[in-house]
Write a protein that holds these residues in place. Structure first.
Motif, mmCIF file in Angstrom:
data_model
loop_
_atom_site.group_PDB
_atom_site.id
_atom_site.type_symbol
_atom_site.label_atom_id
_atom_site.label_comp_id
_atom_site.label_asym_id
_atom_site.label_seq_id
_atom_site.Cartn_x
_atom_site.Cartn_y
_atom_site.Cartn_z
ATOM 1 N N TYR A 42 0.848 -1.186 0.000
ATOM 2 C CA TYR A 42 0.000 0.000 0.000
ATOM 3 C C TYR A 42 0.892 1.247 0.000
ATOM 4 N N SER A 43 0.592 2.166 -0.886
ATOM 5 C CA SER A 43 1.368 3.409 -0.975
ATOM 6 C C SER A 43 0.873 4.378 0.097
ATOM 7 N N TYR A 44 1.656 4.509 1.149
ATOM 8 C CA TYR A 44 1.218 5.312 2.300
ATOM 9 C C TYR A 44 0.893 6.754 1.917
ATOM 10 N N LYS A 45 1.539 7.231 0.862
ATOM 11 C CA LYS A 45 1.315 8.629 0.497
ATOM 12 C C LYS A 45 -0.154 8.896 0.170
ATOM 13 N N ALA A 46 -0.871 7.857 -0.271
ATOM 14 C CA ALA A 46 -2.268 8.064 -0.663
ATOM 15 C C ALA A 46 -3.126 8.436 0.538
ATOM 16 N N ALA A 63 4.169 -2.251 2.668
ATOM 17 C CA ALA A 63 4.193 -0.789 2.634
ATOM 18 C C ALA A 63 5.122 -0.253 1.548
ATOM 19 N N ASP A 64 4.565 0.564 0.674
ATOM 20 C CA ASP A 64 5.372 1.337 -0.281
ATOM 21 C C ASP A 64 5.514 2.708 0.358
ATOM 22 N N VAL A 65 6.741 3.028 0.803
ATOM 23 C CA VAL A 65 6.907 4.260 1.562
ATOM 24 C C VAL A 65 7.900 5.193 0.875
ATOM 25 N N ILE A 131 16.948 -1.008 -6.889
ATOM 26 C CA ILE A 131 17.127 0.286 -7.562
ATOM 27 C C ILE A 131 15.853 0.598 -8.342
ATOM 28 N N ARG A 132 15.506 1.872 -8.345
ATOM 29 C CA ARG A 132 14.382 2.285 -9.185
ATOM 30 C C ARG A 132 14.930 2.625 -10.559
ATOM 31 N N ILE A 133 14.288 2.074 -11.572
ATOM 32 C CA ILE A 133 14.756 2.305 -12.941
ATOM 33 C C ILE A 133 13.706 3.104 -13.711
ATOM 34 N N ILE A 147 2.404 11.116 -15.159
ATOM 35 C CA ILE A 147 3.378 10.224 -15.779
ATOM 36 C C ILE A 147 4.702 10.424 -15.045
ATOM 37 N N MET A 148 5.304 9.325 -14.610
ATOM 38 C CA MET A 148 6.498 9.465 -13.767
ATOM 39 C C MET A 148 7.693 8.688 -14.285
ATOM 40 N N GLY A 149 7.527 8.047 -15.421
ATOM 41 C CA GLY A 149 8.652 7.297 -15.972
ATOM 42 C C GLY A 149 8.637 7.419 -17.485
ATOM 43 N N VAL A 182 10.011 -0.167 -10.752
ATOM 44 C CA VAL A 182 9.669 0.725 -11.870
ATOM 45 C C VAL A 182 8.286 1.304 -11.592
ATOM 46 N N TYR A 183 8.134 2.590 -11.748
ATOM 47 C CA TYR A 183 6.803 3.187 -11.589
ATOM 48 C C TYR A 183 6.550 4.151 -12.746
ATOM 49 N N MET A 184 5.647 3.745 -13.615
ATOM 50 C CA MET A 184 5.424 4.525 -14.833
ATOM 51 C C MET A 184 4.502 5.718 -14.648
ATOM 52 N N GLY A 185 3.478 5.531 -13.819
ATOM 53 C CA GLY A 185 2.547 6.648 -13.669
ATOM 54 C C GLY A 185 1.309 6.222 -12.924
ATOM 55 N N SER A 186 0.483 7.194 -12.596
ATOM 56 C CA SER A 186 -0.706 6.947 -11.789
ATOM 57 C C SER A 186 -1.975 7.187 -12.593
ATOM 58 N N GLY A 187 -3.053 6.596 -12.112
ATOM 59 C CA GLY A 187 -4.366 6.900 -12.687
ATOM 60 C C GLY A 187 -4.634 6.201 -14.002
ATOM 61 N N ILE A 264 3.380 -5.589 -6.450
ATOM 62 C CA ILE A 264 2.726 -4.402 -7.015
ATOM 63 C C ILE A 264 2.466 -3.426 -5.873
ATOM 64 N N GLU A 265 2.281 -2.161 -6.222
ATOM 65 C CA GLU A 265 1.969 -1.178 -5.180
ATOM 66 C C GLU A 265 0.771 -0.350 -5.617
ATOM 67 N N SER A 266 -0.037 0.010 -4.653
ATOM 68 C CA SER A 266 -1.232 0.764 -4.995
ATOM 69 C C SER A 266 -1.661 1.646 -3.841
ATOM 70 N N GLY A 267 -2.053 2.839 -4.189
ATOM 71 C CA GLY A 267 -2.613 3.755 -3.196
ATOM 72 C C GLY A 267 -4.090 3.958 -3.495
ATOM 73 N N ARG A 268 -4.343 4.725 -4.546
ATOM 74 C CA ARG A 268 -5.730 5.166 -4.771
ATOM 75 C C ARG A 268 -6.695 4.033 -5.077
ATOM 76 N N PHE A 269 -6.225 2.984 -5.738
ATOM 77 C CA PHE A 269 -7.159 1.895 -6.049
ATOM 78 C C PHE A 269 -7.712 1.302 -4.749
ATOM 79 N N SER A 361 -8.171 9.011 -1.044
ATOM 80 C CA SER A 361 -6.727 9.090 -1.324
ATOM 81 C C SER A 361 -6.376 10.521 -1.704
ATOM 82 N N TYR A 362 -5.215 10.944 -1.275
ATOM 83 C CA TYR A 362 -4.718 12.280 -1.599
ATOM 84 C C TYR A 362 -5.754 13.360 -1.250
ATOM 85 N N GLY A 363 -6.515 13.103 -0.176
ATOM 86 C CA GLY A 363 -7.498 14.076 0.272
ATOM 87 C C GLY A 363 -6.916 14.863 1.425
HETATM 88 C C1 LIG Z 1 6.437 5.359 -6.773
HETATM 89 C C2 LIG Z 1 4.984 5.450 -6.532
HETATM 90 N N1 LIG Z 1 4.349 4.349 -6.144
HETATM 91 C C3 LIG Z 1 3.013 4.362 -5.896
HETATM 92 C C4 LIG Z 1 2.273 5.521 -6.040
HETATM 93 C C5 LIG Z 1 0.826 5.471 -5.718
HETATM 94 O O1 LIG Z 1 0.032 5.821 -6.769
HETATM 95 P P1 LIG Z 1 -1.519 5.516 -6.763
HETATM 96 O O2 LIG Z 1 -2.066 6.142 -5.536
HETATM 97 O O3 LIG Z 1 -2.021 6.123 -7.994
HETATM 98 O O4 LIG Z 1 -1.698 4.031 -6.711
HETATM 99 C C6 LIG Z 1 2.910 6.695 -6.459
HETATM 100 C C7 LIG Z 1 2.173 7.934 -6.622
HETATM 101 O O5 LIG Z 1 2.678 8.998 -6.822
HETATM 102 C C8 LIG Z 1 4.311 6.646 -6.700
HETATM 103 O O6 LIG Z 1 4.974 7.737 -7.069
#
Ligand SMILES: Cc1ncc(COP(=O)(O)O)c(C=O)c1O
Length: 385
Positions: A42-46, A63-65, A131-133, A147-149, A182-187, A264-269, A361-363
């Motif tokens: 779970y992406s804690y940032k969400a 935890a994806d932190v 390593i993140r690529i 888009i992040m990658g 690797v993280y290509m992008g969100s949404g 896999i990692e996910s926040g908003r889903f 998420s992201y609220g």
């Molecule tokens: C590296 C990484 N992983 C996971 C996420 C979580 O994204 P989402 O909440 O869209 O699943 C983000 C969002 O910015 C991210 O940058």
């Protein structure tokens, strides 16, 4: 629902975030069924709400932190170190010192690798890291919010630089690279795009195993699984995603995938649809022909709609049959404080409750909570009993 919301507002006031555990539970099941052989982080940032992360950890979600404080939060949830992946640009020595013992570090640059190696040398401690690529291919899709990658970015190491750095990487005596992130992008709402992304990541893994000779033990494929914020968008087709992902992995013969942890990692889903933002209309005014509905908790309570330009599904709790076009704004002294511009809603009165969905998420955390010292939203977690 209406009575419950009224009760909550009477009890806790407004603005208010309400999170529903039963929805998170359902989203966990969907992800687990779609990615059968994968570990989920779970992406804690969400949304790092304690009850949410506690529930997710209890359901075996790692935890994806992205900060040392998030690492500490995950440690408090008693998640094992191997299931806490710490990937962010800009780590400093203090972060590395703590993270070495308490998480798996994912390095985002060559200088970070150098710093980690130096710190480990001082401690005379050898560690295994990821390593993140940043892949050398870009999404051909305009519909993704972030888009992040696949392009120049502050995230990760450019894929095409790896081979020329092979010797240098092996000169780092105190670190062993055993993982890829690797993280290509969100949404992302198009399952084919996710599959293309997974296929490409497997090419990167092939490079890392067969040309870089890394002893790869885990692959974090990222995710980016989107949710339809508005009714106009379609849901991600998880059934098709499941069958195509299974096909992709069945066909992989370049290396032995069975010995590698797939992540896999996910926040908003997992959490976006589980949250509602609730507030109350405190004033209504007409200005030069336009109607403004003023609520508490705009950019200092729920900044996301303003920031992304997405108007979330919004319900007004009254029995009005007549619709009108209004602009919902917060009570900050800035014209930027708009939640929804020119939205068609049932005729609103002062005192009406407004409920905004897809706010889990992201609220709360992405809002400017301290701005103008106005009241901050409370967060309420409704257990699934
Ligand atoms: C590296 C990484 N992983 C996971 C996420 C979580 O994204 P989402 O909440 O869209 O699943 C983000 C969002 O910015 C991210 O940058």
């Amino acid at each position: 629902m209406k009575n419950n919301i009224n009760e909550l507002v009477n009890k806790y006031g407004f603005p208010l975030y309400v999170y529903y555990e039963n929805i998170i539970k359902n989203k966990i099941e969907i992800l687990k069924n779609t990615f059968e052989k994968f570990e989920i982080l779970y992406s804690y940032k969400a949304n790092p709400n304690k009850e949410i992360i506690n529930f997710l950890s209890a359901n075996n979600i790692g935890a994806d932190v992205a900060s040392i404080n998030e690492v500490k939060l995950a440690n408090k949830m008693n998640i094992s170190k191997e299931k806490i992946l710490y990937s962010s640009p800009g780590k400093v020595e203090e972060d590395i010192n703590y993270a070495i013992e308490n998480s798996i570090i994912i390095a985002n640059s060559y200088s970070e690798l150098k710093m980690i190696d130096k710190i480990c040398k001082e401690k005379n401690k050898k560690i295994k890291i990821g390593i993140r690529i940043n892949p050398n291919v870009e999404f051909n899709e305009k519909n993704i919010f972030e888009i992040m990658g696949g392009r120049a970015s502050q995230f990760g190491i450019d894929e095409e630089t790896l081979l020329e750095k092979k010797e240098w990487l092996y000169s780092l005596e105190y670190i062993e690279i055993i993982g890829i992130h690797v993280y290509m992008g969100s949404g992302i709402l198009n399952y084919k795009l996710i599959c293309d992304n997974f296929r490409y990541i497997l090419n990167i893994v092939d490079l890392c195993i067969n040309k870089m000779n890394f002893n790869i033990k885990f692959i974090d494929f990222g995710g980016g699984f989107g949710i339809p914020y508005t009714k106009k968008k379609n849901k991600l087709d998880m059934k098709s995603l499941n069958s195509e992902i299974n096909e992709i992995f069945k066909k992989e013969k370049r290396f032995n995938i069975d010995n590698i942890r797939l992540i896999i990692e996910s926040g908003r889903f997992l959490t976006a649809e589980a949250g509602k933002f609730i507030t109350k209309v405190v004033d209504i005014k007409k200005s030069r022909g336009e109607k403004y509905v003023i609520v508490h908790g705009g950019m200092n309570g729920f900044y996301r709609p303003n920031f992304t330009g997405v108007i979330h599904p919004t319900i007004v709790y009254n029995s009005s049959a007549e619709n009108e076009k209004v602009t919902i704004c917060g009570n900050m002294c800035t014209p930027l404080d708009i939640i929804a511009k020119d939205i068609l809603l049932p005729k609103i009165n002062i005192g009406d409750i407004i409920v905004i969905s897809n706010a889990g998420s992201y609220g709360y955390t992405m809002s400017l909570l301290e701005f103008i010292s106005q009241r901050q939203p409370k967060e309420i977690y409704i257990k699934n009993i």
